[in-house]
Design a protein around this motif. Structure first.
Motif, PDB file in Angstrom:
ATOM      1  N   PHE A  11      32.077  43.252  34.794  1.00  0.00           N
ATOM      2  CA  PHE A  11      33.027  42.596  35.699  1.00  0.00           C
ATOM      3  C   PHE A  11      32.985  43.238  37.078  1.00  0.00           C
ATOM      4  CE2 PHE A  11      34.934  41.500  31.567  1.00  0.00           C
ATOM      5  CZ  PHE A  11      35.052  40.136  31.735  1.00  0.00           C
ATOM      6  N   ALA A  12      32.809  44.575  37.123  1.00  0.00           N
ATOM      7  CA  ALA A  12      32.777  45.269  38.415  1.00  0.00           C
ATOM      8  C   ALA A  12      31.568  44.832  39.240  1.00  0.00           C
ATOM      9  CB  ALA A  12      32.752  46.778  38.202  1.00  0.00           C
ATOM     10  N   SER A  13      30.476  44.488  38.558  1.00  0.00           N
ATOM     11  CA  SER A  13      29.273  44.077  39.286  1.00  0.00           C
ATOM     12  C   SER A  13      29.264  42.579  39.570  1.00  0.00           C
ATOM     13  CB  SER A  13      28.024  44.445  38.482  1.00  0.00           C
ATOM     14  OG  SER A  13      28.005  43.728  37.261  1.00  0.00           O
ATOM     15  N   GLY A  14      30.230  41.856  39.005  1.00  0.00           N
ATOM     16  CA  GLY A  14      30.235  40.402  39.166  1.00  0.00           C
ATOM     17  C   GLY A  14      31.582  39.858  39.573  1.00  0.00           C
ATOM     18  N   LYS A  15      32.284  39.310  38.573  1.00  0.00           N
ATOM     19  CA  LYS A  15      33.549  38.604  38.764  1.00  0.00           C
ATOM     20  C   LYS A  15      34.572  39.303  39.666  1.00  0.00           C
ATOM     21  CE  LYS A  15      35.283  35.795  34.971  1.00  0.00           C
ATOM     22  NZ  LYS A  15      35.647  35.951  33.573  1.00  0.00           N
ATOM     23  N   TRP A  16      34.756  40.622  39.475  1.00  0.00           N
ATOM     24  CA  TRP A  16      35.792  41.317  40.227  1.00  0.00           C
ATOM     25  C   TRP A  16      35.503  41.346  41.719  1.00  0.00           C
ATOM     26  CZ3 TRP A  16      36.891  46.265  36.848  1.00  0.00           C
ATOM     27  CH2 TRP A  16      37.528  45.867  35.671  1.00  0.00           C
ATOM     28  N   GLN A  17      34.232  41.143  42.121  1.00  0.00           N
ATOM     29  CA  GLN A  17      33.900  41.222  43.541  1.00  0.00           C
ATOM     30  C   GLN A  17      34.502  40.062  44.335  1.00  0.00           C
ATOM     31  OE1 GLN A  17      29.713  42.023  44.089  1.00  0.00           O
ATOM     32  NE2 GLN A  17      29.826  43.885  42.863  1.00  0.00           N
ATOM     33  N   THR A  18      34.968  39.029  43.637  1.00  0.00           N
ATOM     34  CA  THR A  18      35.624  37.913  44.323  1.00  0.00           C
ATOM     35  C   THR A  18      37.085  37.795  43.895  1.00  0.00           C
ATOM     36  OG1 THR A  18      34.827  36.415  42.602  1.00  0.00           O
ATOM     37  CG2 THR A  18      33.485  36.599  44.587  1.00  0.00           C
ATOM     38  N   THR A  19      37.609  38.832  43.260  1.00  0.00           N
ATOM     39  CA  THR A  19      38.993  38.851  42.779  1.00  0.00           C
ATOM     40  C   THR A  19      39.838  39.685  43.739  1.00  0.00           C
ATOM     41  OG1 THR A  19      38.226  38.702  40.488  1.00  0.00           O
ATOM     42  CG2 THR A  19      40.453  39.527  40.824  1.00  0.00           C
ATOM     43  N   PRO A  20      40.957  39.149  44.235  1.00  0.00           N
ATOM     44  CA  PRO A  20      41.765  39.909  45.193  1.00  0.00           C
ATOM     45  C   PRO A  20      42.338  41.214  44.628  1.00  0.00           C
ATOM     46  CG  PRO A  20      42.334  37.583  45.270  1.00  0.00           C
ATOM     47  CD  PRO A  20      41.436  37.758  44.081  1.00  0.00           C
ATOM     48  N   SER A  21      42.840  41.176  43.388  1.00  0.00           N
ATOM     49  CA  SER A  21      43.423  42.392  42.817  1.00  0.00           C
ATOM     50  C   SER A  21      43.466  42.307  41.299  1.00  0.00           C
ATOM     51  CB  SER A  21      44.841  42.632  43.356  1.00  0.00           C
ATOM     52  OG  SER A  21      45.704  41.594  42.920  1.00  0.00           O
ATOM     53  N   LEU A  22      43.684  43.469  40.678  1.00  0.00           N
ATOM     54  CA  LEU A  22      43.804  43.558  39.224  1.00  0.00           C
ATOM     55  C   LEU A  22      45.143  44.184  38.873  1.00  0.00           C
ATOM     56  CD1 LEU A  22      40.400  45.145  38.095  1.00  0.00           C
ATOM     57  CD2 LEU A  22      41.035  42.732  38.004  1.00  0.00           C
ATOM     58  N   ALA A  23      45.766  43.650  37.819  1.00  0.00           N
ATOM     59  CA  ALA A  23      46.950  44.295  37.244  1.00  0.00           C
ATOM     60  C   ALA A  23      46.479  44.950  35.942  1.00  0.00           C
ATOM     61  CB  ALA A  23      48.033  43.265  36.967  1.00  0.00           C
ATOM     62  N   VAL A  24      46.729  46.242  35.809  1.00  0.00           N
ATOM     63  CA  VAL A  24      46.217  46.994  34.660  1.00  0.00           C
ATOM     64  C   VAL A  24      47.391  47.585  33.887  1.00  0.00           C
ATOM     65  CG1 VAL A  24      44.727  48.917  33.951  1.00  0.00           C
ATOM     66  CG2 VAL A  24      44.151  47.592  35.997  1.00  0.00           C
ATOM     67  N   THR A  25      47.363  47.443  32.559  1.00  0.00           N
ATOM     68  CA  THR A  25      48.365  48.067  31.698  1.00  0.00           C
ATOM     69  C   THR A  25      47.639  48.927  30.677  1.00  0.00           C
ATOM     70  OG1 THR A  25      49.781  46.121  31.914  1.00  0.00           O
ATOM     71  CG2 THR A  25      50.311  47.654  30.134  1.00  0.00           C
ATOM     72  N   VAL A  26      47.998  50.195  30.616  1.00  0.00           N
ATOM     73  CA  VAL A  26      47.400  51.119  29.651  1.00  0.00           C
ATOM     74  C   VAL A  26      48.488  51.473  28.645  1.00  0.00           C
ATOM     75  CG1 VAL A  26      46.239  53.338  29.336  1.00  0.00           C
ATOM     76  CG2 VAL A  26      45.912  52.052  31.466  1.00  0.00           C
ATOM     77  N   LYS A  27      48.271  51.089  27.361  1.00  0.00           N
ATOM     78  CA  LYS A  27      49.267  51.321  26.317  1.00  0.00           C
ATOM     79  C   LYS A  27      48.777  52.400  25.369  1.00  0.00           C
ATOM     80  CE  LYS A  27      51.708  46.984  25.862  1.00  0.00           C
ATOM     81  NZ  LYS A  27      51.674  45.652  25.355  1.00  0.00           N
ATOM     82  N   GLU A  28      49.661  53.364  25.133  1.00  0.00           N
ATOM     83  CA  GLU A  28      49.375  54.417  24.171  1.00  0.00           C
ATOM     84  C   GLU A  28      50.624  54.527  23.313  1.00  0.00           C
ATOM     85  OE1 GLU A  28      47.243  56.701  22.250  1.00  0.00           O
ATOM     86  OE2 GLU A  28      48.878  57.941  22.946  1.00  0.00           O
ATOM     87  N   SER A  29      50.526  55.248  22.197  1.00  0.00           N
ATOM     88  CA  SER A  29      51.654  55.299  21.269  1.00  0.00           C
ATOM     89  C   SER A  29      52.952  55.753  21.945  1.00  0.00           C
ATOM     90  CB  SER A  29      51.325  56.220  20.099  1.00  0.00           C
ATOM     91  OG  SER A  29      50.851  57.451  20.592  1.00  0.00           O
ATOM     92  N   ASP A  30      52.859  56.645  22.934  1.00  0.00           N
ATOM     93  CA  ASP A  30      54.097  57.151  23.544  1.00  0.00           C
ATOM     94  C   ASP A  30      54.468  56.422  24.828  1.00  0.00           C
ATOM     95  OD1 ASP A  30      52.081  58.136  25.097  1.00  0.00           O
ATOM     96  OD2 ASP A  30      52.838  60.188  25.169  1.00  0.00           O
ATOM     97  N   GLY A  31      53.975  55.215  24.999  1.00  0.00           N
ATOM     98  CA  GLY A  31      54.407  54.454  26.165  1.00  0.00           C
ATOM     99  C   GLY A  31      53.277  53.709  26.839  1.00  0.00           C
ATOM    100  N   GLU A  32      53.595  53.139  27.999  1.00  0.00           N
ATOM    101  CA  GLU A  32      52.576  52.415  28.737  1.00  0.00           C
ATOM    102  C   GLU A  32      52.707  52.714  30.221  1.00  0.00           C
ATOM    103  OE1 GLU A  32      53.244  48.286  27.671  1.00  0.00           O
ATOM    104  OE2 GLU A  32      54.418  47.982  29.469  1.00  0.00           O
ATOM    105  N   ILE A  33      51.576  52.589  30.904  1.00  0.00           N
ATOM    106  CA  ILE A  33      51.515  52.822  32.341  1.00  0.00           C
ATOM    107  C   ILE A  33      50.904  51.572  32.964  1.00  0.00           C
ATOM    108  CG2 ILE A  33      50.478  54.238  34.168  1.00  0.00           C
ATOM    109  CD1 ILE A  33      50.440  56.580  32.175  1.00  0.00           C
ATOM    110  N   LYS A  34      51.568  51.048  33.981  1.00  0.00           N
ATOM    111  CA  LYS A  34      51.091  49.823  34.629  1.00  0.00           C
ATOM    112  C   LYS A  34      50.760  50.089  36.085  1.00  0.00           C
ATOM    113  CE  LYS A  34      53.798  46.595  31.899  1.00  0.00           C
ATOM    114  NZ  LYS A  34      54.826  45.588  31.856  1.00  0.00           N
ATOM    115  N   GLY A  35      49.780  49.342  36.573  1.00  0.00           N
ATOM    116  CA  GLY A  35      49.445  49.482  37.977  1.00  0.00           C
ATOM    117  C   GLY A  35      48.711  48.274  38.514  1.00  0.00           C
ATOM    118  N   VAL A  36      48.676  48.164  39.833  1.00  0.00           N
ATOM    119  CA  VAL A  36      47.953  47.102  40.512  1.00  0.00           C
ATOM    120  C   VAL A  36      46.995  47.745  41.502  1.00  0.00           C
ATOM    121  CG1 VAL A  36      48.178  45.141  42.109  1.00  0.00           C
ATOM    122  CG2 VAL A  36      49.828  45.436  40.247  1.00  0.00           C
TER     123      VAL A  36
END
Length: 143
Positions: free
Chosen positions: A99-124
């Protein structure tokens, strides 16, 4: 806005003369949790490229968090990731690198959620300038 720039860096590898080129983009702090640092795209051995999510608060080194990535222009992907850099970076599986070499190059932004047993961290993260930064990264990978 300083968050619109991909920073190029080179870190020393474990072997003599080995170094890894990488580009990093810091999170949009207005839309991200304080523990979410940003995205890292780095050269990996054998011509591969790794995509990592950088965190401020590390997860346990053996954890396998679920990472959900939503592109602002549509499309959501959920993958199981592994930890790198003593738990402060989440290494995404190879399929994400495409995706980094293709699709994402025309994407304005990404919303990322990282989930682990003790919680989650979100970012844009804004992807502005990714194409140029990615091309210069790849040009520096084998050096």
């Amino acid at each position: 806005m300083s968050s619109s720039v991909w920073k190029f860096s080179r870190t020393q590898g474990t072997k003599e003369g080995e170094s890894f080129a990488a580009i990093t983009k810091t999170a949009d702090t207005t839309q991200s949790d304080p523990d979410f640092a940003g995205l890292i795209v780095r050269c990996a051995p054998k011509g591969k490229v790794d995509v990592l999510v950088a965190l401020i608060r590390p997860f346990p080194p053996r954890s396998h968090p679920q990472v959900t990535i939503a592109a602002s222009n549509g499309g959501t992907l959920t993958v199981e990731a592994s930890m790198a850099a003593a738990g402060a970076a989440v290494l995404l599986p190879d399929e994400v690198s495409a995706f980094a070499s293709g699709k994402w190059q025309t994407t304005p932004s990404l919303a990322v959620t990282v989930k682990e047993s003790d919680g989650e961290i979100k970012g844009v993260v804004s992807l502005t300038g990714l194409r140029e930064a990615y091309n210069s990264l790849v040009a520096n990978c084998g050096q």
